[in-house]
Scaffold this motif. Sequence first.
Motif, PDB file in Angstrom:
ATOM      1  N   LYS A  19       0.850  -1.192   0.000  1.00 42.84           N
ATOM      2  CA  LYS A  19       0.000   0.000   0.000  1.00 42.84           C
ATOM      3  C   LYS A  19       0.886   1.243   0.000  1.00 42.84           C
ATOM      4  O   LYS A  19       0.880   2.032   0.938  1.00 42.84           O
ATOM      5  N   ASN A  22      -0.523   4.531   0.954  1.00 44.56           N
ATOM      6  CA  ASN A  22      -0.965   4.717   2.332  1.00 44.56           C
ATOM      7  C   ASN A  22      -0.071   3.873   3.234  1.00 44.56           C
ATOM      8  O   ASN A  22      -0.486   2.844   3.761  1.00 44.56           O
ATOM      9  N   ILE A  23       1.147   4.296   3.394  1.00 51.90           N
ATOM     10  CA  ILE A  23       2.182   3.500   4.068  1.00 51.90           C
ATOM     11  C   ILE A  23       1.784   3.070   5.476  1.00 51.90           C
ATOM     12  O   ILE A  23       2.147   1.978   5.913  1.00 51.90           O
ATOM     13  N   THR A  24       1.000   3.872   6.191  1.00 53.29           N
ATOM     14  CA  THR A  24       0.614   3.478   7.548  1.00 53.29           C
ATOM     15  C   THR A  24      -0.354   2.306   7.555  1.00 53.29           C
ATOM     16  O   THR A  24      -0.563   1.689   8.595  1.00 53.29           O
ATOM     17  N   GLN A  25      -0.942   1.992   6.414  1.00 52.67           N
ATOM     18  CA  GLN A  25      -1.843   0.843   6.291  1.00 52.67           C
ATOM     19  C   GLN A  25      -1.156  -0.351   5.623  1.00 52.67           C
ATOM     20  O   GLN A  25      -1.767  -1.400   5.457  1.00 52.67           O
ATOM     21  N   CYS A  26       0.099  -0.184   5.224  1.00 55.94           N
ATOM     22  CA  CYS A  26       0.821  -1.246   4.531  1.00 55.94           C
ATOM     23  C   CYS A  26       1.270  -2.316   5.521  1.00 55.94           C
ATOM     24  O   CYS A  26       1.564  -2.025   6.688  1.00 55.94           O
ATOM     25  N   GLN A  27       1.357  -3.536   5.056  1.00 51.21           N
ATOM     26  CA  GLN A  27       1.748  -4.666   5.905  1.00 51.21           C
ATOM     27  C   GLN A  27       3.141  -4.493   6.497  1.00 51.21           C
ATOM     28  O   GLN A  27       3.416  -4.952   7.589  1.00 51.21           O
ATOM     29  N   TYR A  29       4.499  -1.743   7.592  1.00 52.00           N
ATOM     30  CA  TYR A  29       4.554  -0.650   8.557  1.00 52.00           C
ATOM     31  C   TYR A  29       4.731  -1.143   9.987  1.00 52.00           C
ATOM     32  O   TYR A  29       5.289  -0.454  10.825  1.00 52.00           O
ATOM     33  N   GLU A  30       4.283  -2.348  10.257  1.00 53.55           N
ATOM     34  CA  GLU A  30       4.372  -2.909  11.609  1.00 53.55           C
ATOM     35  C   GLU A  30       5.794  -3.308  11.997  1.00 53.55           C
ATOM     36  O   GLU A  30       6.097  -3.468  13.174  1.00 53.55           O
ATOM     37  N   LYS A  32       9.320  -2.336  12.639  1.00 49.85           N
ATOM     38  CA  LYS A  32      10.057  -1.105  12.945  1.00 49.85           C
ATOM     39  C   LYS A  32      11.562  -1.382  12.913  1.00 49.85           C
ATOM     40  O   LYS A  32      12.168  -1.730  13.912  1.00 49.85           O
TER      41      LYS A  32
END
Length: 70
Positions: A19, A22-27, A29-30, A32
């Motif tokens: 995504k 919408n990087i904050t909704q991309c898989q 993003y979790e 770190k």
Amino acid sequence: MPAHEIKTCQRCKKDYECKVGNITQCQCYEVKMTYEETQRMRKEYDDCLCAACMLELQIQYRKEEMLSKN
């Protein structure tokens, strides 16, 4: 550029949804990763990876770092 696309992970060859719009909704993003971990991954792979592979690499990188400090 589309808000999302199906990609194939370069490492495990499984499909996943990226995504980029919408990087904050991309898989991914979790996961770190530190700057150094991200740079190391970019040297090994030239595109995004699935979150599972990113997590495996992060664990591997951190184990290697701990071993190098001992």
